[in-house]
Design an enzyme around this catalytic site. Structure first.
Site, PDB file in Angstrom:
ATOM      1  N   ARG A   1       0.868  -1.170   0.000  1.00 16.63           N
ATOM      2  CA  ARG A   1       0.000   0.000   0.000  1.00 16.63           C
ATOM      3  C   ARG A   1       0.910   1.227   0.000  1.00 16.63           C
ATOM      4  NH1 ARG A   1      -3.502  -2.716  -1.556  1.00 16.63           N
ATOM      5  NH2 ARG A   1      -5.482  -3.251  -0.584  1.00 16.63           N
TER       6      ARG A   1
ATOM      7  N   GLU B   1      -3.492   7.587  -4.295  1.00 17.96           N
ATOM      8  CA  GLU B   1      -3.945   7.058  -5.600  1.00 17.96           C
ATOM      9  C   GLU B   1      -5.303   7.629  -5.982  1.00 17.96           C
ATOM     10  OE1 GLU B   1      -3.983   2.785  -5.317  1.00 17.96           O
ATOM     11  OE2 GLU B   1      -1.898   2.748  -4.697  1.00 17.96           O
TER      12      GLU B   1
ATOM     13  N   HIS C   1      -1.422   0.580  -9.818  1.00 21.83           N
ATOM     14  CA  HIS C   1      -2.036  -0.393  -8.897  1.00 21.83           C
ATOM     15  C   HIS C   1      -2.686  -1.560  -9.668  1.00 21.83           C
ATOM     16  CE1 HIS C   1      -3.929  -0.929  -4.649  1.00 21.83           C
ATOM     17  NE2 HIS C   1      -3.765  -2.095  -5.260  1.00 21.83           N
TER      18      HIS C   1
HETATM   19  P1  NAP Z   1      -0.735 -11.750   4.729  1.00 22.49           P
HETATM   20  O1  NAP Z   1      -0.687 -13.174   4.299  1.00 22.49           O
HETATM   21  O2  NAP Z   1      -1.599 -11.375   5.869  1.00 22.49           O
HETATM   22  O3  NAP Z   1       0.771 -11.284   4.991  1.00 22.49           O
HETATM   23  C1  NAP Z   1       1.072 -10.051   5.547  1.00 22.49           C
HETATM   24  C2  NAP Z   1       2.495 -10.076   6.076  1.00 22.49           C
HETATM   25  O4  NAP Z   1       2.785  -8.748   6.570  1.00 22.49           O
HETATM   26  C3  NAP Z   1       2.723 -11.038   7.218  1.00 22.49           C
HETATM   27  O5  NAP Z   1       3.981 -11.633   7.063  1.00 22.49           O
HETATM   28  C4  NAP Z   1       2.738 -10.124   8.452  1.00 22.49           C
HETATM   29  O6  NAP Z   1       3.578 -10.578   9.506  1.00 22.49           O
HETATM   30  C5  NAP Z   1       3.345  -8.870   7.873  1.00 22.49           C
HETATM   31  N1  NAP Z   1       3.029  -7.716   8.691  1.00 22.49           N
HETATM   32  C6  NAP Z   1       1.817  -7.266   9.070  1.00 22.49           C
HETATM   33  N2  NAP Z   1       1.925  -6.168   9.840  1.00 22.49           N
HETATM   34  C7  NAP Z   1       3.245  -5.929   9.950  1.00 22.49           C
HETATM   35  C8  NAP Z   1       4.013  -4.938  10.638  1.00 22.49           C
HETATM   36  N3  NAP Z   1       3.424  -3.989  11.348  1.00 22.49           N
HETATM   37  N4  NAP Z   1       5.364  -5.007  10.535  1.00 22.49           N
HETATM   38  C9  NAP Z   1       5.969  -5.974   9.829  1.00 22.49           C
HETATM   39  N5  NAP Z   1       5.290  -6.938   9.152  1.00 22.49           N
HETATM   40  C10 NAP Z   1       3.954  -6.907   9.218  1.00 22.49           C
HETATM   41  O7  NAP Z   1      -1.214 -10.824   3.514  1.00 22.49           O
HETATM   42  P2  NAP Z   1      -1.071 -11.069   1.942  1.00 22.49           P
HETATM   43  O8  NAP Z   1      -2.221 -11.854   1.434  1.00 22.49           O
HETATM   44  O9  NAP Z   1       0.307 -11.545   1.642  1.00 22.49           O
HETATM   45  O10 NAP Z   1      -1.264  -9.559   1.403  1.00 22.49           O
HETATM   46  C11 NAP Z   1      -0.440  -8.539   1.863  1.00 22.49           C
HETATM   47  C12 NAP Z   1      -0.888  -7.178   1.388  1.00 22.49           C
HETATM   48  O11 NAP Z   1      -0.532  -6.974   0.017  1.00 22.49           O
HETATM   49  C13 NAP Z   1      -2.383  -6.880   1.385  1.00 22.49           C
HETATM   50  O12 NAP Z   1      -2.879  -6.597   2.677  1.00 22.49           O
HETATM   51  C14 NAP Z   1      -2.481  -5.692   0.449  1.00 22.49           C
HETATM   52  O13 NAP Z   1      -2.295  -4.486   1.161  1.00 22.49           O
HETATM   53  C15 NAP Z   1      -1.301  -5.904  -0.502  1.00 22.49           C
HETATM   54  N6  NAP Z   1      -1.760  -6.263  -1.862  1.00 22.49           N
HETATM   55  C16 NAP Z   1      -1.492  -5.414  -2.896  1.00 22.49           C
HETATM   56  C17 NAP Z   1      -1.911  -5.758  -4.178  1.00 22.49           C
HETATM   57  C18 NAP Z   1      -1.636  -4.871  -5.360  1.00 22.49           C
HETATM   58  O14 NAP Z   1      -2.405  -4.892  -6.299  1.00 22.49           O
HETATM   59  N7  NAP Z   1      -0.555  -4.118  -5.344  1.00 22.49           N
HETATM   60  C19 NAP Z   1      -2.613  -6.941  -4.400  1.00 22.49           C
HETATM   61  C20 NAP Z   1      -2.853  -7.766  -3.320  1.00 22.49           C
HETATM   62  C21 NAP Z   1      -2.409  -7.422  -2.048  1.00 22.49           C
HETATM   63  P3  NAP Z   1       3.160 -11.715  10.547  1.00 22.49           P
HETATM   64  O15 NAP Z   1       2.942 -12.943   9.717  1.00 22.49           O
HETATM   65  O16 NAP Z   1       4.322 -11.844  11.425  1.00 22.49           O
HETATM   66  O17 NAP Z   1       1.907 -11.230  11.191  1.00 22.49           O
HETATM   67  C1  8YV Z   2      -7.003  -4.792  -5.820  1.00 16.76           C
HETATM   68  C2  8YV Z   2      -5.321  -5.134  -3.942  1.00 16.76           C
HETATM   69  O1  8YV Z   2      -6.687  -4.164  -7.011  1.00 16.76           O
HETATM   70  O2  8YV Z   2      -6.114  -7.227  -3.217  1.00 16.76           O
HETATM   71  C3  8YV Z   2      -5.646  -6.136  -2.901  1.00 16.76           C
HETATM   72  O3  8YV Z   2      -5.391  -5.834  -1.724  1.00 16.76           O
HETATM   73  O4  8YV Z   2      -4.713  -4.139  -3.698  1.00 16.76           O
HETATM   74  C4  8YV Z   2      -5.715  -5.374  -5.356  1.00 16.76           C
HETATM   75  O5  8YV Z   2      -5.763  -6.740  -5.644  1.00 16.76           O
HETATM   76  C5  8YV Z   2      -7.653  -3.792  -4.876  1.00 16.76           C
HETATM   77  O6  8YV Z   2      -8.189  -4.428  -3.773  1.00 16.76           O
HETATM   78  C6  8YV Z   2      -8.775  -3.030  -5.560  1.00 16.76           C
HETATM   79  O7  8YV Z   2      -9.808  -3.912  -5.898  1.00 16.76           O
END
Ligand code: NAP
Ligand code: 8YV
Length: 309
Positions: A225, A254, A272
Site C-alpha cells: 500500500r 492514488e 495499482h
Molecule cells: P498476509 O498473508 O496477511 O501477509 C502479511 C504479512 O505482513 C505477514 O507476514 C505479516 O507478519 C506482515 N506484517 C503485518 N503487519 C506488519 C508490521 N506492522 N510489521 C511488519 N510486518 C507486518 O497478507 P497477503 O495476502 O500476503 O497480502 C499482503 C498485502 O498486500 C495486502 O494486505 C495488500 O495491502 C497488498 N496487496 C497489494 C496488491 C496490489 O495490487 N498491489 C494486491 C494484493 C495485495 P506476521 O505474519 O508476522 O503477522
Molecule cells: C485490488 C489489492 O486491485 O487485493 C488487494 O489488496 O490491492 C488489489 O488486488 C484492490 O483491492 C482493488 O480492488
C-alpha cells in the site's frame, strides 16, 4: 430479494450472479438516507472500502464482501462491534501480485523503460548500442511481510539465485534469514520488496532511515500500500542519489502520483495493477460473490478477514 449496496465496479460475471440474488443499489445513484435501512450486504473493493459515514447509514448491515485481499479501507473494529461479517479474497491473487513484484524488480535492474525508449526514439540507430545495465541474478532480496504473497515472491525469485531475507512481526518456520529490525535488513539487502497490509501498524514504516540503509545501489519495490512507504522521503532519496531505483505499484494518494516521481529516470511506475489480469480478477470476483451468496444461504462465509474468524 435482499438489498446489496455496490461500492465501486464489478465485472459482468459478478453482476450476473449478484443480480440473480440481490436488489442492487449502486452507491453513486443511491440516496442512503432513503434506502440505507434496507441494505443488508455490501460489495466493495480494497481501494474504496466502506467509509465510516456509509457504514453509519446502514443500520441493518450484516456483511461486507471486499474484492481484494487488503481491507485497510474497511473499519473492521467498528464492523465487529456491530456484528458485521467482513470477507476478502486471499490466496487467489498470490501468484499474480508476486509476478508484478518480480516484474518491477527486473524492470529496474535491466532498465526496460529506458531501453524501450532508446529503440523507439531511433537512438539505437543513431548512437549505437545502449549503455549496459545491472544483472538481476544472484541478488539479496529483503521481503517486508513474509505472508501469503511474500512467500509467493520468494518462490518466484528462487530460480534467479536470490538470497532471501525477511522482516515481519513474527519469525517463520522457513530457511530464509529473519530480521527483527527493518533498517538492519535494508542495510544487508540489494532490494527491499514491501508486501505487508496497509493501515496504522505499517504506516510509513519504510521511512528515511530504512531507505538510506538500502542505499545508492539499492532498489525499493512497493506492491503493498502507498501508506507503507514515506513517499516524500522516497522522492528525496531518489533525487539525491541516496537510493538507486524504485518500482512502485501503489502510492500514497492514488490515483494521484507526484510529478516528482514521474519525472525521475530511476523509477518504474504502475497504476495499482498488482492483481490486474483477466484471470486473477475473475478468480477474485468469483470469491467475492461466493462469500455473499453463501452468507445469504446459511450465514457462513468462505474467507472471513482474521478479525471476523
Ligand atoms: P498476509 O498473508 O496477511 O501477509 C502479511 C504479512 O505482513 C505477514 O507476514 C505479516 O507478519 C506482515 N506484517 C503485518 N503487519 C506488519 C508490521 N506492522 N510489521 C511488519 N510486518 C507486518 O497478507 P497477503 O495476502 O500476503 O497480502 C499482503 C498485502 O498486500 C495486502 O494486505 C495488500 O495491502 C497488498 N496487496 C497489494 C496488491 C496490489 O495490487 N498491489 C494486491 C494484493 C495485495 P506476521 O505474519 O508476522 O503477522
Ligand atoms: C485490488 C489489492 O486491485 O487485493 C488487494 O489488496 O490491492 C488489489 O488486488 C484492490 O483491492 C482493488 O480492488
Amino acid at each position: 430479494m435482499p438489498d446489496l449496496l455496490m461500492i465501486g465496479g464489478a465485472t459482468p460475471a459478478m453482476m450476473e450472479r449478484l443480480e440473480a440474488a440481490f436488489t442492487i443499489h449502486r452507491l453513486a445513484d443511491t440516496d442512503l438516507g432513503a434506502v440505507g435501512d434496507k441494505i443488508t450486504h455490501v460489495a466493495t473493493n480494497g481501494h474504496d472500502g466502506v467509509k465510516p459515514e456509509i457504514m453509519a447509514s446502514l443500520p441493518n448491515l450484516k456483511m461486507i464482501s471486499c474484492y481484494g485481499v487488503g481491507y485497510d479501507a474497511i473499519d473492521t473494529v467498528e464492523a465487529n462491534k456491530r456484528g458485521v461479517m467482513v470477507t476478502h479474497t486471499p490466496n487467489v491473487l498470490n501468484a499474480e501480485v508476486a509476478t508484478t513484484a518480480v516484474l518491477l524488480m527486473l524492470a529496474c535492474y535491466r532498465e526496460v523503460l529506458r531501453d524501450d525508449a532508446y529503440v523507439r526514439s531511433g537512438q539505437w540507430e543513431k548512437q549505437g548500442n545502449a549503455p549496459l545495465t545491472r544483472s538481476a541474478d544472484d541478488q539479496i532480496v529483503g521481503i517486508l511481510g513474509l505472508g501469503r504473497i511474500g512467500q509467493a515472491i520468494a518462490d518466484k525469485l528462487a530460480p534467479w539465485g536470490t538470497k532471501i531475507l525477511y522482516h515481519s512481526r513474527s519469525k517463520k518456520d522457513v530457511s530464509y534469514t529473519y530480521y527483527d529490525n527493518l533498517t538492519n535488513m535494508a542495510r544487508d539487502a540489494d532490494v527491499l520488496i514491501c508486501i505487508t497490509p496497509g493501515g496504522p501498524s505499517t504506516n510509513k514504516i519504510v521511512n528515511a532511515e530504512v531507505i538510506e540503509a538500502l542505499g545508492p545501489e539499492g532498489t525499493l519495490i512497493n506492491v503493498s500500500r502507498g501508506s507503507v512507504v514515506d513517499e516524500t522521503a522516497l522522492i528525496d532519496a531518489l533525487q539525491s542519489g541516496k537510493l538507486g531505483w524504485a518500482g512502485l505499484d501503489v502510492f500514497e494518494a492514488e490515483p494521484h502520483v507526484p510529478e516528482a516521481l514521474s519525472n525521475l529516470p530511476n523509477t518504474v511506475l504502475l497504476p495499482h495493477v498488482g492483481s490486474g489480469t483477466v484471470e486473477t480478477r475473475a478468480a477474485m470476483g468469483a470469491l467475492t460473490v461466493d462469500n455473499l451468496l453463501q452468507h445469504l444461504e446459511n450465514g457462513t462465509v468462505k474467507t472471513p478477514v482474521p478479525e471476523c474468524q
